[in-house]
Design an enzyme around this catalytic site. Structure first.
Site, PDB file in Angstrom:
ATOM      1  N   LYS A 257       0.823  -1.210   0.000  1.00 30.06           N
ATOM      2  CA  LYS A 257       0.000   0.000   0.000  1.00 30.06           C
ATOM      3  C   LYS A 257       0.856   1.259   0.000  1.00 30.06           C
ATOM      4  CE  LYS A 257      -4.054  -1.680   2.320  1.00 30.06           C
ATOM      5  NZ  LYS A 257      -4.109  -2.355   3.589  1.00 30.06           N
ATOM      6  N   ARG A 258       2.060   1.155   0.541  1.00 28.52           N
ATOM      7  CA  ARG A 258       2.894   2.352   0.676  1.00 28.52           C
ATOM      8  C   ARG A 258       3.474   2.827  -0.660  1.00 28.52           C
ATOM      9  NH1 ARG A 258       6.752   0.389   2.926  1.00 28.52           N
ATOM     10  NH2 ARG A 258       5.811  -1.528   3.621  1.00 28.52           N
TER      11      ARG A 258
END
Ligand code: GLU
Length: 485
Positions: A257-258
């Site tokens: 997600k980062r």
């Protein structure tokens, strides 16, 4: 003759399935289809605190949407079901008990705090971390005493000294020294099984022949093999392992997600086609050869072999996915394109779904098919055809308000009013004669003014086609409204 191939995709849906999961599912599916084998879908939901019914339903839906139909699994059934691990708990309990009886496993009464304290001590002594074997050889008396104290007990597998060696189909021979594979927990104090127990038992009971999965699970392989051995499975009946390379983000860290979008639901909402997602993910770590990039699901199943899977990490490239998505959109038949476009237009409330609107959408789609890379661009592109009260977007207003623009609009209005047959070729002919030849303006400038006045934006589908679709009355009314701004 080898055994009939049986491969499984076995996610633990603790959220929406992500790019890495689906790449694994796709390779499993393709391998099964290529070999004429069986594709099993198994839900690993023994961690009930993290896997929810919604996530399970979403996982099933996502796989279906992608076209990765399974031969055995939820909603389909099969000879080796149930395929939800939460419905197989007594099977795992049976094996855990058997391992205890055989002496392969033992009760461990160490508390979380005790384990933590010893881990700290290991760290400061520079010893490899992991369970130190404290409860390995408890006497019957010690066990009874712990029980009297009311201490909960987990079941731990005994890892013998030595090593585990196996050949990974992608990475070659792999050796794990058991010094670094400490005794591991099979079941919690409440008897619920842990991943390593359930996955290994099921792979054997479901007669899985090949385990294709992400590289992050490589280190759990020696533990699974230990479980197979305790089950009394002969080595030639162990599944073959093939660990797929990591998918990395643009920053060369593992995709998460980062550093990128990971959830397949996100791609679906943005208008990526399932066949584009599959095509692109197929190229992440695998290649059909000859620099071929655009492949169909059919070709994938024909060409897929584990030998062509690369062992080095693959980098996720959104631009490439978008470009493949654009190719797949262009390849759609009009009816197919229409049925994929409608949900986006309905969702964004550009249309309400009347027959008349749908007919207009169908007429308009061919003019944007070459121009979009994602289905979520359609609403913005076609909105001008459907708005009840038309207005020009704020940022484009200045294009139609200066005096040069006014003369373009005035002249367009005059000449187009006289036009009887409202086709895009006629519209173009009239406007070229008036604005370019007569007034001597640059096409980009002159047509830009007309574009803003009729579509409300500097970005639109091709102008003359847009005007034809919009119709003469509305087009002229908008030009005249812009003139009076
Ligand atoms: N359930 C495991 C996970 O989602 C994968 C099981 C496996 O492929 O061995 O991480």
């Amino acid at each position: 003759m080898g055994k009939k191939v049986r491969v499984r995709f076995a996610p633990s849906p603790t959220g929406d399935l992500h790019v890495g999961n689906i790449r694994t599912a796709l390779f499993d599916w393709a391998y099964a289809r290529h070999t004429g084998g069986t594709f099993i879908f198994r839900i690993e939901d023994t961690d009930t605190t993290r896997v929810t019914d919604e996530y399970i339903a979403a996982a099933i839906d996502t796989l279906r949407w992608l076209g990765l139909q399974w031969d055995e699994g939820p909603e389909v059934g099969g000879e080796f079901g149930p395929y939800l691990q939460s419905q197989r708990l007594e099977i795992y309990a049976h094996w855990a008990q058997k391992f205890l009886d055989q002496g392969d496993a033992y009760y461990c009464f160490c508390t979380a705090e005790e384990l933590e304290a010893r881990r700290e001590a290991q760290k400061s002594a520079n010893v490899a971390p992991g369970y130190d074997g404290k409860c390995r050889n408890l006497s019957t008396q010690e066990i009874a005493d712990f029980r009297d104290q009311g201490r909960p007990a987990v079941i731990r597998m005994r890892m013998p000294e030595g090593e585990t060696k196996f050949v990974d189909r992608i990475r070659g021979e792999i050796v794990f020294d058991h010094k670094y594979v400490p005794d591991f927990v099979l079941a919690r104090a409440d008897e619920s099984p842990l991943y390593t127990l359930a996955v290994a038992v099921d792979d054997i009971l479901m007669k899985v022949t090949h385990v294709l999965r992400g590289e992050d699970l490589l280190s759990s392989t020696p533990r699974q093999i230990r479980v197979y051995q305790a089950m009394g499975v002969k080595e030639e009946d162990f599944p073959t392992f093939a660990h797929l390379p990591f998918v990395m983000g643009q920053d060369n860290a593992k995709l998460s997600k980062r550093n990128g979008e990971v959830s397949i639901a996100w791609y679906r909402d943005k208008g990526f086609l399932p066949e584009a997602i599959c095509n692109y993910l197929a190229l992440l770590g695998w290649s059909p050869g000859d620099d071929v990039e655009n492949i169909t699901m059919q070709q994938l199943t024909e060409l897929f072999t584990v030998e062509r899977v690369n062992s080095s990490p693959a980098r996720f490239d959104m631009k490439k996915l978008e470009s493949i998505n654009g190719d797949k959109i262009r390849a759609l038949t009009l009816d197919d394109f229409l049925s994929r476009a409608l949900p986006f237009l309905l969702e964004s409330r550009v249309i309400s779904g009347t027959d008349k609107e749908i007919a207009l959408v169908k007429a308009a789609l061919p003019i944007i098919q070459e121009r979009i890379t994602r289905l979520d661009e359609i609403s913005g592109m076609l909105k001008f055809l459907f708005v009840k009260t038309f207005s020009i977007e704020e940022s484009s207003l200045s294009k139609v308000t200066d005096s040069a623009a006014k003369s373009v609009l005035r002249r367009s209005l005059e000449d187009l009013t006289a036009l009887t047959s409202w086709t895009h070729t006629n519209i173009e002919e009239v406007l070229r004669a008036a604005l370019i030849e007569d007034l001597g303006l640059k096409p980009r400038i002159a047509f830009g003014v007309v574009r803003v006045s009729v579509t409300g934006s500097t970005i639109s589908p091709p102008l003359f086609e847009s005007m034809e679709l919009l119709g003469k009355d509305s087009s002229l009314a908008r030009i005249s409204a812009a003139l009076s701004l």
